[in-house]
Design a protein around this motif. Structure first.
Motif: not given
Lengths: 187, 324
Positions: B70-72, B74, B225, B228-232, B236
């Motif tokens: 899933q692409l999230v 925030p 991270a 790219h902490t928020e990239y899924s 990422f």
């Protein structure tokens, strides 16, 4: 106020919620291939709560080496991890953080409750205790329970295999013929 | 260079870009597998082993899994910047492969300012990291992006000084002519004349590509991270691919400038180029799994106190010798 007439414990922290998108391509063969890939690349989150985390570290080291099954990529960010290994005692203080971390993980996500504390509160589960969540399944849906106090690294690996079994519907690795209590020198 | 743009040359560049995209994609898979295997061997464990024979399908499983995630985004992240950053990190890198001479016949676009083109477009990567950190509205992301910018700006200078020494010596910025002036034997390569520049280039390239021991923008012990902490999922994955592509570019430029490019003993050709590039890539992996991460002040001190003065001295010495 005496300890014994402590009122009923505060309600358990609200369990996790979270939206999951429907798959864009929902064709059975595609989903099947994706499921195998998911099972073979379960990146755990770096999330150690207590002593079980030491066993989780041991499973990444040379002797047991979880990387053989593609699961050694411990991601620090929940956004990039697939598997939350709840390794240790979940206190009430930790519970909101745990729920938030679970909600931050993108689907598909899996949870392994590692050790007796995460399963039921373990040795901390007694009358009148006020600090421990009695089982992480009160907060988030758990896929696999790995009992032990703490479980051995082999048990964690077996838990990983069970999750792979759950995702793909088949057992991928041979079942050990004899599981003995003593490790001895060889193995 | 000819000012008129013909249909043929455009077609050539487009075909080269497609080829490069395939090359980068396959290399991403290969290098992820190699990195994990190298990590395993250095830590005396087998590494990926069960997914396919010797674990060779591991990277494929990882890639497909990332695509299926899933692409999230925030809630309070900037949608445009957030989604632009991974794209901007990955696609300009493809352009960097165009002027690289894999062999005399295998060059995407033999432009006479190839070195300049690579150095100019390599800067896009920093911009993408900054956008990623800024756009995701996350304090760790922002800190990681700030580090990435500080580090990249600092390490670009010794890198340029090292490259400039070679450009002085060769009197050209065209990558294929730089290879052409070097001989086939190792002592005829530029590394024999410019060992200091080679060292400076290699260290700065590690800093530029955010590789350990200089991977502070994504230091997980302090910054989760990093940028790219928020990239899924594939968000990422794009950063990951871009990092490996940047490594390949850095190693290729190093090969061209210092190690004789496609020239080598016995038989010149693309195999020598690839062999040298992969040797350098393996060395980078070896560094990553051998050295602990440096502190940020150590990182900048190494750059400003050592690499920069040494680079300047090296450049002055080169200019002096060339004048003689």
């Amino acid at each position: 106020m005496a300890a014994q007439d402590c009122p009923v414990r505060p309600p358990v922290i609200a369990p996790a919620t979270g939206g999951v998108d429907a798959p864009i391509v929902n064709v059975a063969p595609v989903q099947k291939i994706l499921d195998v890939c998911r099972a073979m690349s379960l990146w755990p989150m770096t999330f150690g709560l207590a002593c079980c985390a030491i066993e989780m570290m041991a499973v990444g080291m040379a002797r047991f080496d979880i990387s053989r099954f593609g699961a050694e990529v411990f991601r620090p960010s929940p956004r990039q991890s697939d598997l939350m290994i709840v390794a240790g005692t979940v206190t009430r203080k930790m519970a909101p953080a745990l729920v938030r971390l679970y909600e931050q993980m993108p689907a598909p996500r899996y949870v392994m409750a590692l050790g007796n504390c995460a399963i039921s509160g373990g040795p901390f589960n007694f009358e009148g205790q006020y600090a421990i969540v009695e089982g992480v399944d009160n907060l988030v849906p758990v896929d696999v329970y790995v009992p032990g106090c703490p479980p051995r690294p082999e048990a964690l690996l077996e838990g990983l295999f069970q999750i792979q079994h759950k995702i793909t519907g088949r057992r991928w690795w041979p079942v050990p013929a004899e599981i003995s209590g003593s490790m001895g020198g060889g193995a | 260079m000819n000012a008129t743009i013909s249909f043929d040359s455009v077609l050539h560049v487009v075909l080269a870009l497609v080829g490069v995209a395939v090359f980068v994609g396959l290399n991403g898979l290969l290098l992820v597998y190699a990195e994990r295997k190298v990590a395993g061997f250095i830590q005396r464990r087998p590494g990926p082993y069960e997914v396919g024979p010797q674990g060779i399908l591991q990277a494929v499983a990882d890639a497909l899994k990332l695509i299926g995630k899933q692409l999230v985004r925030p809630d309070r992240a900037d949608p445009l910047l957030f989604w632009m950053a991974p794209v901007l990190a990955f696609f300009p890198v493809l352009l960097l492969f165009l002027p690289l001479p894999f062999s005399p016949l295998l060059t995407g676009w033999d432009v006479n300012l190839g070195l300049l083109l690579i150095l100019a477009f390599a800067g896009f990567n920093v911009l993408a990291l900054l956008l990623a950190g800024w756009g995701s509205n996350n304090k760790y992301g922002l800190l990681g992006a700030a580090r990435a910018v500080a580090q990249s700006v600092a390490y670009e200078i010794p890198l340029l000084l090292a490259v400039l020494a070679i450009a002085f010596q060769e009197g050209t910025l065209s990558l294929s002519s730089i290879v052409a002036t070097q001989g086939s034997m190792p002592w005829q390569w530029n590394i024999a004349v410019q060992p200091l520049a080679f060292l400076i280039f290699l260290i700065s390239a590690l800093g530029e590509t955010n590789r350990a021991p200089f991977d502070l923008p994504e230091a997980e012990s302090e910054l989760t991270a990093g940028f790219h902490t928020e990239y899924s999922g594939m968000g990422f994955g794009m950063f990951f691919l871009a990092e490996y592509a940047n490594m390949i570019v850095a190693c290729s430029v190093c090969t061209v400038l210092f190690l004789g490019g496609w020239k080598g003993p016995f038989l010149d050709g693309a195999w020598w180029f690839l062999a040298k590039v992969y040797a350098l890539l393996l060395a980078m992996m070896w560094f990553r799994w051998t050295f602990p991460r440096v502190r940020f002040d150590q990182l900048l001190n190494l750059n400003w106190r050592w690499l920069l003065p040494l680079g300047v001295l090296n450049l002055l010495a080169t200019a002096f010798v060339m004048k003689l």
